[in-house]
Motif scaffolding. Structure first.
Motif, PDB file in Angstrom:
ATOM      1  N   SER A  12       0.856  -1.178   0.000  1.00  0.00           N
ATOM      2  CA  SER A  12       0.000   0.000   0.000  1.00  0.00           C
ATOM      3  C   SER A  12       0.891   1.227   0.000  1.00  0.00           C
ATOM      4  O   SER A  12       1.737   1.387   0.874  1.00  0.00           O
ATOM      5  N   THR A  13       0.700   2.062  -0.986  1.00  0.00           N
ATOM      6  CA  THR A  13       1.543   3.266  -1.083  1.00  0.00           C
ATOM      7  C   THR A  13       1.205   4.283  -0.006  1.00  0.00           C
ATOM      8  O   THR A  13       1.976   5.201   0.238  1.00  0.00           O
ATOM      9  N   THR A  14       0.080   4.106   0.651  1.00  0.00           N
ATOM     10  CA  THR A  14      -0.303   5.043   1.707  1.00  0.00           C
ATOM     11  C   THR A  14       0.030   4.515   3.096  1.00  0.00           C
ATOM     12  O   THR A  14      -0.107   5.240   4.071  1.00  0.00           O
ATOM     13  N   ASP A  15       0.465   3.264   3.204  1.00  0.00           N
ATOM     14  CA  ASP A  15       0.788   2.666   4.504  1.00  0.00           C
ATOM     15  C   ASP A  15       2.223   3.024   4.870  1.00  0.00           C
ATOM     16  O   ASP A  15       3.179   2.537   4.276  1.00  0.00           O
ATOM     17  N   ARG A  16       2.372   3.881   5.855  1.00  0.00           N
ATOM     18  CA  ARG A  16       3.716   4.338   6.233  1.00  0.00           C
ATOM     19  C   ARG A  16       4.509   3.259   6.955  1.00  0.00           C
ATOM     20  O   ARG A  16       5.700   3.405   7.153  1.00  0.00           O
ATOM     21  N   ARG A  17       3.853   2.163   7.341  1.00  0.00           N
ATOM     22  CA  ARG A  17       4.581   1.047   7.978  1.00  0.00           C
ATOM     23  C   ARG A  17       5.335   0.216   6.952  1.00  0.00           C
ATOM     24  O   ARG A  17       6.255  -0.511   7.287  1.00  0.00           O
ATOM     25  N   THR A  19       7.785  -1.091   4.180  1.00  0.00           N
ATOM     26  CA  THR A  19       9.174  -0.856   3.804  1.00  0.00           C
ATOM     27  C   THR A  19       9.498  -1.752   2.624  1.00  0.00           C
ATOM     28  O   THR A  19       9.336  -2.963   2.696  1.00  0.00           O
TER      29      THR A  19
END
Length: 79
Positions: A12-17, A19
């Motif tokens: 997910s490009t919006t999931d900051r978790r 990597t």
């Protein structure tokens, strides 16, 4: 290596978790060499099997892994 995915299994490009780690050219080259060696070893092991038995063997292997999620090893794999 993706540490977090969405429900569909994609990053997910919006999931900051999340990597995303990419291999270096040297690492990719090493992997290519290892895969080539693996292919040579498999061919050497199976070279005495007739073509029909090889096909049966490969079909059985595919049947074993069919519908299995092999992307994430279980925590028991490291014991």
């Amino acid at each position: 290596m993706l540490l977090y995915t969405d429900a569909a299994g994609f990053a997910s490009t919006t999931d900051r978790r999340a990597t995303l780690i990419q291999l270096t050219e040297l690492a990719q080259s090493s992997i290519d060499q290892v895969l080539a060696l693996q292919t040579d070893i498999a061919e050497s092991i199976l070279e005495d099997l007739p073509s029909e038995q090889r096909k049966q063997f490969y079909a059985l292997l595919l049947q074993l892994i069919e519908n299995k999620d092999l992307s994430i090893p279980s925590k028991d794999a490291y014991k």
